[in-house]
Design a protein around this motif. Sequence first.
Motif, PDB file in Angstrom:
ATOM      1  N   ASN A 144       0.835  -1.196   0.000  1.00 13.07           N
ATOM      2  CA  ASN A 144       0.000   0.000   0.000  1.00 13.07           C
ATOM      3  C   ASN A 144       0.872   1.248   0.000  1.00 13.07           C
ATOM      4  N   ALA A 145       0.323   2.350  -0.481  1.00  9.66           N
ATOM      5  CA  ALA A 145       1.068   3.608  -0.573  1.00  9.66           C
ATOM      6  C   ALA A 145       0.405   4.658   0.305  1.00  9.66           C
ATOM      7  N   PHE A 146       1.193   5.278   1.177  1.00 11.94           N
ATOM      8  CA  PHE A 146       0.717   6.343   2.045  1.00 11.94           C
ATOM      9  C   PHE A 146       1.442   7.634   1.694  1.00 11.94           C
ATOM     10  N   GLU A 147       0.674   8.695   1.518  1.00 10.48           N
ATOM     11  CA  GLU A 147       1.230  10.025   1.340  1.00 10.48           C
ATOM     12  C   GLU A 147       0.776  10.856   2.531  1.00 10.48           C
ATOM     13  N   ILE A 148       1.698  11.150   3.439  1.00  5.90           N
ATOM     14  CA  ILE A 148       1.325  11.817   4.687  1.00  5.90           C
ATOM     15  C   ILE A 148       2.247  13.004   4.939  1.00  5.90           C
ATOM     16  N   SER A 149       1.723  13.949   5.716  1.00  8.81           N
ATOM     17  CA  SER A 149       2.521  15.113   6.082  1.00  8.81           C
ATOM     18  C   SER A 149       3.377  14.788   7.300  1.00  8.81           C
ATOM     19  N   ALA A 150       4.289  15.714   7.628  1.00  7.54           N
ATOM     20  CA  ALA A 150       5.165  15.515   8.780  1.00  7.54           C
ATOM     21  C   ALA A 150       4.387  15.499  10.087  1.00  7.54           C
ATOM     22  N   ASP A 151       3.138  15.992  10.071  1.00  9.23           N
ATOM     23  CA  ASP A 151       2.316  16.011  11.284  1.00  9.23           C
ATOM     24  C   ASP A 151       1.682  14.664  11.602  1.00  9.23           C
TER      25      ASP A 151
END
Length: 438
Positions: free
Chosen positions: A353-360
């Motif tokens: 799976n691919a996750f695109e997340i911010s530093a928060d």
Amino acid sequence: MKTMKYLAAAYLLAGSVAQAQTVTADQLAIAQQGPALGWATVEGETTGGANAAPEQVFVVSTRAELVAALGGDNASNASNDTPAIIFVAGTIDLTADDAGNPQDASAFADPDYDLDAYIAAYDPQTYGFEAEPEGPLEDARERSEQNQKAHTMIRVGSNKTIIGMDGARIINGTLLVKRVENVIIRNIIFEDSYDFFPQWDGTDGSQGNWNAEYDLISIEEATHIWIDNCSFSDGARPDDHLPPVFGRVKQHHDGLIDIKKLANYITVTDNRFFDHDKVHVIGSSDSRTENIGHLRVTFAGNWYDNVRQRTPRVRFGEVHVFNNLFTPRADGPYSFSYAFGAGKESRILSEANAFEISADIDAGRIFRHYKGEIAQDSGSVVNGEALDLLALYNAANPEKPLADQVDWTPPYSYELADPATIADGIRARAGAGALSEL
């Protein structure tokens, strides 16, 4: 292009005969397709209404026409197992009356229901947090909820395909797939299963919560179900469209697709889920041990965009989650809580799976412990980087570890795409509107 014309309706609706509409050969061919992978291909086929006779191919554009195509009586349509293909054209508002007029809460409210009185009666500062609401006002709320349910929860029988033509939408209600088998739902925009009468429960959590009743699709005691290329969201009424009550969000939505008691052999592919809190619960209670050996579900190719939690949250089931895209946000009404909830005796297998997340957002929050003991992830990436998601979770939660090895293997063929390269393809493919010739 050769065109095949089928009689779309031969029944009376709102005092007039519904118009026959045209279905092309290409549209019919797409509607006759079944799933190519996942649990819905195991222990039998999932064909929906592929074997429908010509007179059982419908085009519907109102709630009344949809109910008629499903059998004619919403209260008993679940028992209608005649194969049918139902094309949805335009927007169907499930609150609408038989003349097609949308209805609001006043159409379903019990005469004794009063929202202001309800809020005053069960204010936790006076009623307390020790008991759920009881009494005449809660009884009136429940009757109101049942009125809404009888009208806006549409029962789907066995051997049905419900498929949207270009731009098709079903709003303000629920498709109920219960005690049936062999159902396909494709290429429809689902929005806003809005509960006009949510319940306050002061015992829910440390501060109490408002709880809504309705999912956009609810699956229970049903087998061989395929949901594909649909879009799901809260629509025009997000969770923060009204001010909080008792300091808590006044929740009017429940799940997007919930899969509960004894459901089995289900595949969910190429859908877009966005702008929502609780996305999927698989298994509704820790006490339902009869679900052992059921709740086998595959999620593949889906896009989870700006959703908060339960993607999915699992009890008991063997659930395969692979090659999905997750793009949560750190703030707003759907700020990220977690992705995979490992509940009692669950066996979540996450792959590539691919996750695109911010530093928060801490990647250690992707998994969450809900009395589960085991889960597995392999090959997933976070912002393009391969990470050990279970190790990150366990490092952050040493008091509630998850063993990293499930005890089952998917009994169907599938191929894993490189998760570092899937994002653009999923964005283009996931959701309603991606199927050609519809």
